[in-house]
Write a protein that holds these residues in place. Sequence first.
Motif, mmCIF file in Angstrom:
data_model
loop_
_atom_site.group_PDB
_atom_site.id
_atom_site.type_symbol
_atom_site.label_atom_id
_atom_site.label_comp_id
_atom_site.label_asym_id
_atom_site.label_seq_id
_atom_site.Cartn_x
_atom_site.Cartn_y
_atom_site.Cartn_z
ATOM 1 N N LYS A 162 35.943 -19.041 23.220
ATOM 2 C CA LYS A 162 36.603 -18.361 22.106
ATOM 3 C C LYS A 162 35.814 -18.491 20.802
ATOM 4 C CE LYS A 162 41.325 -18.886 23.894
ATOM 5 N NZ LYS A 162 42.692 -19.360 23.575
ATOM 6 N N ASN A 212 35.797 -21.088 13.957
ATOM 7 C CA ASN A 212 34.574 -20.363 14.275
ATOM 8 C C ASN A 212 33.463 -20.821 13.324
ATOM 9 O OD1 ASN A 212 32.626 -17.944 13.904
ATOM 10 N ND2 ASN A 212 33.819 -17.323 15.685
ATOM 11 N N GLU A 241 29.416 -14.237 21.573
ATOM 12 C CA GLU A 241 30.070 -12.961 21.270
ATOM 13 C C GLU A 241 31.059 -13.104 20.127
ATOM 14 O OE1 GLU A 241 31.811 -11.324 24.746
ATOM 15 O OE2 GLU A 241 29.910 -11.047 25.801
ATOM 16 N N GLN A 242 31.793 -14.220 20.105
ATOM 17 C CA GLN A 242 32.789 -14.420 19.048
ATOM 18 C C GLN A 242 32.117 -14.703 17.701
ATOM 19 O OE1 GLN A 242 35.972 -13.820 19.558
ATOM 20 N NE2 GLN A 242 35.464 -13.356 21.704
ATOM 21 N N THR A 269 29.117 -13.490 16.809
ATOM 22 C CA THR A 269 28.584 -12.191 16.377
ATOM 23 C C THR A 269 29.686 -11.312 15.811
ATOM 24 O OG1 THR A 269 26.862 -12.328 18.076
ATOM 25 C CG2 THR A 269 27.333 -10.149 17.154
ATOM 26 N N LYS A 270 30.821 -11.326 16.457
ATOM 27 C CA LYS A 270 31.974 -10.538 15.993
ATOM 28 C C LYS A 270 32.405 -10.977 14.593
ATOM 29 C CE LYS A 270 36.643 -9.239 17.534
ATOM 30 N NZ LYS A 270 37.659 -9.451 18.610
ATOM 31 N N ALA A 271 32.423 -12.298 14.371
ATOM 32 C CA ALA A 271 32.815 -12.810 13.052
ATOM 33 C C ALA A 271 31.777 -12.462 11.994
ATOM 34 C CB ALA A 271 33.015 -14.321 13.127
ATOM 35 N N ARG A 272 30.508 -12.452 12.366
ATOM 36 C CA ARG A 272 29.464 -12.074 11.408
ATOM 37 C C ARG A 272 29.658 -10.634 10.942
ATOM 38 N NH1 ARG A 272 24.934 -15.721 11.527
ATOM 39 N NH2 ARG A 272 24.591 -16.682 13.572
ATOM 40 N N ILE A 273 30.003 -9.757 11.886
ATOM 41 C CA ILE A 273 30.103 -8.329 11.591
ATOM 42 C C ILE A 273 31.408 -7.981 10.882
ATOM 43 C CG2 ILE A 273 30.241 -6.038 12.635
ATOM 44 C CD1 ILE A 273 28.443 -7.114 14.903
ATOM 45 N N ASN A 274 32.513 -8.518 11.395
ATOM 46 C CA ASN A 274 33.837 -8.112 10.916
ATOM 47 C C ASN A 274 34.384 -8.976 9.779
ATOM 48 O OD1 ASN A 274 33.778 -6.167 12.924
ATOM 49 N ND2 ASN A 274 34.888 -7.450 14.397
ATOM 50 N N GLU A 300 40.563 -10.237 5.204
ATOM 51 C CA GLU A 300 39.267 -10.892 5.155
ATOM 52 C C GLU A 300 39.128 -11.724 3.877
ATOM 53 O OE1 GLU A 300 34.470 -9.806 5.110
ATOM 54 O OE2 GLU A 300 35.976 -8.211 5.166
#
Length: 546
Positions: free
Chosen positions: A216, A396, A416-417, A419-424, A481
Amino acid sequence: MTGGLYHNCGYNSAGMMFSAGSAIQMAEWIVTGRPKYNMFTFDVRRFTPAQLSRPHWVRECSHESYVRNYSVVFPHDERLAGRDASHDALHQDLVDDGAVMQARAGWERPGFYMPGEKIRVQQYDWGGTQDYPRNLDQRYEHILQGDYTFDFSKHHKLIGEEALSCRNAAALFNMSYYGKFYLTGPDAQRTAHLAFTADLTKKDDRVVYSLLLNDKGGVEADVTVSILDGGSGQLHEPIFKGRGYYVVSSGFSANHTLAHLRRIIQTHKLRATITDVTKQLCILSVQGPDSQRILQRYTDAGLSNDAFPVNTHRSINVSKAPFSADNKQYKCRALRVGWSGELGWELHVPSSHAIQIYQALKTAKGLRNAGWRALTSLSAEKGYHLWNADLRSDDNPIEANLGFACRKDGEYIGNEQVTKARINGVAKKYAYFTLDDKVALYGQEGIFRNGEPVGYLRRGDYAYYLDKPIGIGYVRNQGSEVTKTFLKEGNYEIEVMGKKYKATLHLRSPFDPTGQRLLGNYGEQGMDENTHEPHAGQNERAGGSE
C-alpha cells in the motif's frame, strides 16, 4: 515461517475494548495484505525472541500490567518488570560510568547519565506482594519518579547538557541495541531491489538511507544500507560471493524489519540469506564538532571529507592506547553517519573487543557520554524521522517528505503508490513546529490552523540548541490536497493540556537545514583538515594530549 496463518487473541479485561477494532483491521490485513491503520502496538513482532523465550519476562510483565492498569502513564515512564532480557557487551561498563538505563524491545540502553553514580536496575520484586521482599536498593525507582510529570522532567537540564555537548564539542553514544543484519546470497541484489526504495547500484563504500514499504506504499521500516563486496572473514566484514548488504535498523523495530525482509524472500522464492549479528556487534557513535579531532588520535585512517566522505563506510583500525607501549589495535567498520545531525562516525565493533575500544575512547578530552534521551532530542531538532512515531506503516513516503529516498525508476514494493502520490498530491503532509513558549511537548498535542483542528503531533521534544519546544506532525486539509501554499499561509497553534500556544510551521527543520554541520563546516568552530590530516589517508599527531 507459516504463510497465511493469523492470530487475533489474548484480549483480557480492559483489552476487550480493542478486540472488535482489531478484528476489523485483521480482516483488512487478510484481504488486502496490510491493515488500514498502524497496528504495530498490537503486533506480536514488537516483541523479540529473547523476550518471548523467557518465562519470567511473561510472568513479570503480566503482573505489572495488571497492577498498573489504572495508573497514569507518563511520557517517559519506565517499567520495572521483565528487565534485562537483552543487553550488550558494554552494559556493565556503562552502568559503572553512571548510565541510567531504559528498556526498549527487551534491550537495556542508556537513557541518560548521572556521573559518579552506579544505578542498577534491580530484579522485579513484585511490589512486595506474594511474600516477595521489597528491594533494598530502590534508587532506580526514585530516579524514575523525576519523570512522573507532563511538564519538563526533573532530569531536563542534565539531558540538555548531554545534547549540547554533542552540538558544541563531542558526545559518545552507545547504539549497540540497533538491529544489524547481513543480506547475502545469489539473489541478494534482487532482494534489495524489491525491498529497498533507494538506489543501491552505487559503489561498494556507500551507506544509503532507505525505506521498506508494504504493497500500500506505507513505510514498514527505515534503515541504513552499507553496500559490500566481501571481506576478510571477520564479524564486521564477512566473506561472501557477489554483492552483499549490511542493514542497520532501529533496535525498537528490528524484529519487525527482519520479519518483513524474510517475508519478501519467502514470497518471491529468492535465494538470499539474512544473518542477524545484532548481539555480535556493538555500535559506539562519536558525534559533534570535535569528533574528527578525537577519533583521529585513535586511528591511522584518513577522516577528512576527501578521504572519508559523508555516507561512506570502511574497515579501520582503532588503537587501544595511542602513542603508548600498550598500543594494541582493533579492527571495526566505521560509518560516517549519525542520528544527531553533527559531524561524526559510528564504529561497528565486534563485541569481543568493544569494552577495550570504549575504555580507550572515554578517556579522550572533551568527549562526554550521552544517552538516548539526548539523542532522540537531537534527532528531532535536526528533523530526522523516528519509525512508529512520525513515520509509520500508514504513512506514504511523499506524505513524510521522504520522496528523496525513493528511486523513480524502481520496481520496489510499494512503488506504484509512491508514484501515484507524486503525481496526484497527498491529503496530509509532514511538518515541523516550534514554540516560543517554554512548554513540554511529547506528542498527541492538537494542531490548529486558523483556529481549526488539522492534525496532531506525532512526536514532541525539546530542541536544546534552538532552545525551543519542537513538534512534528502531519497537517490535513479536510480530505483535499495539502500543498506548500496551504501549509505556509496558515496561522498555527498547538494545544497543550487544554491551552493553545502560538506555533511557527517549518517545511523542514530550522536547525542546519542545508546540512553543513554534517560536512564539518562549523565556521570558526569547524574541523581544520590541514591541521589534523595533512595528507588523506595519513594520521599525524596534531600535538597536545588527550
